[in-house]
Design a protein around this motif. Structure first.
Motif, short mmCIF file in Angstrom:
data_model
loop_
_atom_site.label_atom_id
_atom_site.label_comp_id
_atom_site.label_asym_id
_atom_site.label_seq_id
_atom_site.Cartn_x
_atom_site.Cartn_y
_atom_site.Cartn_z
N GLU A 194 0.83 -1.20 0.00
CA GLU A 194 0.00 0.00 0.00
C GLU A 194 0.86 1.25 0.00
OE1 GLU A 194 -0.30 -2.43 2.25
OE2 GLU A 194 -2.27 -3.34 1.91
N ARG B 182 -6.08 -2.91 6.48
CA ARG B 182 -6.26 -3.52 5.17
C ARG B 182 -5.87 -5.00 5.22
NH1 ARG B 182 -6.56 -0.91 0.50
NH2 ARG B 182 -8.13 0.23 1.60
N LEU C 5 -3.02 5.19 4.84
CA LEU C 5 -3.19 4.79 3.45
C LEU C 5 -3.49 6.00 2.58
CD1 LEU C 5 -5.37 1.56 3.65
CD2 LEU C 5 -2.92 1.76 3.42
N ARG D 59 -8.14 2.96 7.31
CA ARG D 59 -7.19 3.90 6.74
C ARG D 59 -5.74 3.49 6.91
NH1 ARG D 59 -9.56 8.64 6.07
NH2 ARG D 59 -9.50 9.01 3.91
N THR D 60 -5.46 2.36 7.56
CA THR D 60 -4.07 1.96 7.72
C THR D 60 -3.84 0.63 7.01
OG1 THR D 60 -4.40 0.68 9.72
CG2 THR D 60 -3.99 3.03 10.00
N SER D 61 -2.58 0.36 6.71
CA SER D 61 -2.29 -0.90 6.00
C SER D 61 -2.52 -2.09 6.93
CB SER D 61 -0.87 -0.90 5.46
OG SER D 61 0.05 -0.80 6.51
#
Lengths: 262, 434
Positions: free
Chosen positions: A110, B300, A117, B295-297
């Motif tokens: 990412e 994810r 992100l 919003r963070t890897s």
């Protein structure tokens, strides 16, 4: 054939691989140049998948040398292959159904901005990448589950392109695809070649091979059984190399048909 | 065969705008496929999109919100005390303990796994705080920290055994359920119940209210402003980068909805004792965890593991680490929830963490809309789900309904929810959104 460089991107010299009592690969030679599509064909159990896995670092080789851009290299694990610039798209595409196209393209790498992100940048680059590859999908923000099989395949191939690899290995990319989807994927393979990537294409489908490949490397029972130039070789010659003999069911049938026509 | 043209996405919505696939050459220059149902600009487009989503089984939070409204109407008509500030404030404080545990459960459910140990772990946290702080005189802050860490460690152990050794999470955490409950009884010792102080940080967790009316309204103003500005600047950035962005009127509409809810809640709290500290902490946790997940890897990676383990492995995700850490998070929130529950009754007793707490926490996560099958859900689901459960409990208690009947009704609600989950999943599959 598009421009072909003097030094192959990848060259296998006398590669052998054993699994217990089975000699899966014996003294296999293979050369792939930049901007060239090499089709790897052979019957089931001929060693195609094993060969691809040795290149991708899944199975380390027992004997022989793998040369990358002219230099001998060790590929012991998948990470080695990736850092060299080898991208592999396996038959099972390994995409996450619940995540959207952008998320899948960038899964595991990412883009981040201050630890968060960077969705906007990822989305922008995804659209750019898909546009340059002329991949048409409804939206980059819908989950993979809503895409068709062909679209998933193109996403998986696009995903392999993100790391700017020098060599892309496609394992049966058109198996289980419809007519139009197959054409889309073959278009994509041609575009990879135009952009100067070396491509190894595994396929059982002779029509696909004839359509996009420059060279055909035939494996039979774990050994090389000839490398053919697609333009100057007939489909029958390739098939007889795959099946390993001039006298077999296929040639007999061809001869019969020829006789019947007379 | 052309799977595109016959794809269920199109079949399911024959009423909608452009459906036919044009010749390939036309659209070769654009990435956006003309088959995609492009949303019209403006409010009508927004409503149209909403209708289409509902029809495709993408209900989101809608069933829960409808359920909450029904619950309010039913209980208010039965007993006019239900919608009073005092009762609603009590519900808000009482939901925090179970809600915290449900937040941890959401993380585990996103992996497609289950954690049965959270009830017992929450009991251990309450008991270890009481033992350390009351019996051994450890400073309150340190005891709180150690109690929370006990949950983290317990969760990490479960996660490691599950992820590394490959024992099913169900079995590991079932063993944990028994072990940690026994452990709690052991450290509580013979007397069984330890009463905690009637003041201090621990007491304030569930019993402090910001009595100044400005605090509640201020919090509402800040929340609305932050939401609007972040949505607005995000949309501006997307516009600048040339990717589809949310239109301004939609942002305004969403902000307005949030403002109505936020100020109504602030007004309600101010009618009683003021904004409860517990609710502030819970909302902060929800905002932070939602941010981490989306919003963070790291977040994810959790979604990726819930979608496809093999894809995650090939993408280079450290599966053992992510799984272990998710169970550690679940244990941590179980401990935090346990502390809120113990704080509410100002005691650590032998019954803590047993009974229906575990099931309520899991039910809250699921009722809120987190899928049992992994890869789908948000931590806000925990808030909605726990509101439903605690509202039912309080409403029935106001009516004087026995605990046995309460359990039966909660069970019925859970059953309806999982049926909705299964049905929407089917609809989503056929609409290609699963």
């Amino acid at each position: 054939m598009v421009h072909v460089s003097a030094t192959p991107v990848l060259a296998l010299r006398g590669v052998s691989k054993r699994f217990g009592a089975v000699q899966a690969l014996t003294d296999v030679e293979l050369e792939v140049h930049a901007g060239e599509v090499v089709a790897l064909v052979g019957d089931n159990g001929a060693g195609k998948s094993t060969l691809v896995k040795t290149i991708a670092g899944v199975h380390p080789i027992d004997d022989g040398v793998i040369e990358w851009e002219g230099k001998a290299v060790q590929i012991g694990k998948p990470h080695d292959a990736q850092s060299l610039g080898i991208a592999t798209v396996y038959q099972d595409l390994a995409l996450c159904d619940n995540i959207d196209v952008v998320g899948n393209l960038y899964l595991g790498r990412e883009l981040k901005k201050r630890g968060v992100l960077d969705e906007v940048e990822m989305e922008r680059r995804s659209r750019e990448l898909l546009t340059t590859l002329s991949i048409r999908i409804p939206s980059v923000r819908i989950p993979i589950a809503s895409l068709s099989g062909g679209q998933r395949q193109t996403v998986a191939i696009a995903r392999s392109m993100l790391g700017e690899p020098k060599l892309v290995i496609l394992d049966e990319p058109t198996a289980a695809l419809g007519v139009e989807q197959t054409a889309q994927v073959l278009d994509l393979v041609e575009r990879l070649r135009e952009r100067g990537h070396a491509v190894v294409l595994i396929s059982h489908n002779m029509a696909d091979v004839k359509a996009v490949a420059d060279k055909v490397a035939v494996l039979r029972l774990g050994r090389n059984n000839g490398v053919f130039d697609v333009k100057t070789t007939s489909q029958e010659e390739i098939i007889s190399a795959i099946t390993g003999a001039t006298d077999n069911a296929v040639t007999r049938r061809a001869a019969r048909n020829a006789e019947a026509q007379k | 065969m052309n799977t595109d043209k016959t794809s269920p996405t199109d079949l399911g919505k024959p009423h909608a705008a452009p459906v036919d696939a044009p010749p390939a050459a036309d659209a070769a220059s654009t990435v956006v496929d003309p088959r995609l149902l492009v949303r019209e600009q403006g409010l009508t487009g927004y409503i149209g999109e909403f209708k289409r989503k509902v029809r495709a089984g993408d209900l989101g939070a809608l069933p829960v919100i409808v359920g909450l409204v029904i619950i309010c109407i039913v209980f208010q008509s039965l007993n006019s005390n239900f919608l009073t500030a005092g009762n609603l404030s009590d519900i808000s404080v009482a939901m925090v303990g179970t809600g915290m545990i449900a937040v941890g459960i959401v993380f585990v459910l996103l992996l497609g796994e289950i954690d049965l140990s959270v009830g017992s772990v929450s009991g251990v946290a309450g008991a270890s705080f009481a033992v350390l702080s009351i019996l051994h005189g450890v400073p309150e802050w340190l005891a709180l920290l150690l109690a929370i860490l006990s949950g983290t460690v317990a969760g990490a152990i479960h996660g490691f055994i599950f992820a590394r050794i490959g024992v099913p999470a169900f079995a590991v955490t079932l063993a944990g359920l028994l072990f940690w409950n026994g452990f709690m009884l052991k450290i509580l010792g013979e007397n069984g119940t330890i009463n905690t102080n009637g003041s201090g940080v621990f007491y304030n967790l569930s019993n402090y209210f910001f009595s100044d009316v400005a605090v509640a309204y201020g919090a509402a103003v800040v929340a609305v402003a932050v939401y609007f500005l972040s949505a607005f600047f995000d949309s501006r950035r997307r516009e600048a980068a040339g990717v589809p962005s949310r239109p301004l009127n939609e942002i305004v509409l969403r902000t307005a909805l949030l403002a109505v809810v936020a100020f109504a809640a602030a007004y309600m709290f101010n009618q009683y004792k003021g904004l409860p500290l517990a609710v502030v902490i819970f909302l902060a946790v929800l905002i932070v965890t939602d941010f981490v997940l989306r919003r963070t890897s790291y977040g994810r990676k959790i979604f990726a593991l819930g979608g496809s383990v093999e894809a995650s492995r090939r993408a280079g995700i450290n599966i053992v680490l992510v799984r272990t850490s998710v169970f550690a998070i679940s244990g941590t929130f179980a401990a935090v929830g346990g502390l809120f529950i113990a704080s509410k009754i100002s005691a650590a007793n032998q019954g803590a963490g047993s009974g229906e707490l575990l099931m309520n926490a899991i039910a809250a996560a699921v009722i809120g809309g987190t899928s049992l099958f992994g890869g789908r859900g948000r931590t806000w689901n925990a808030l909605l789900g726990v509101l439903v459960i605690v509202s039912i409990q309080y409403g029935l208690a106001l009516e004087g309904v026995a605990a046995a009947v309460q359990q039966m009704i909660t069970g019925g609600v859970l059953l309806i929810t999982v049926i909705i989950d299964a049905v929407t999943r089917k609809t989503q599959k056929s609409a290609g959104r699963a």
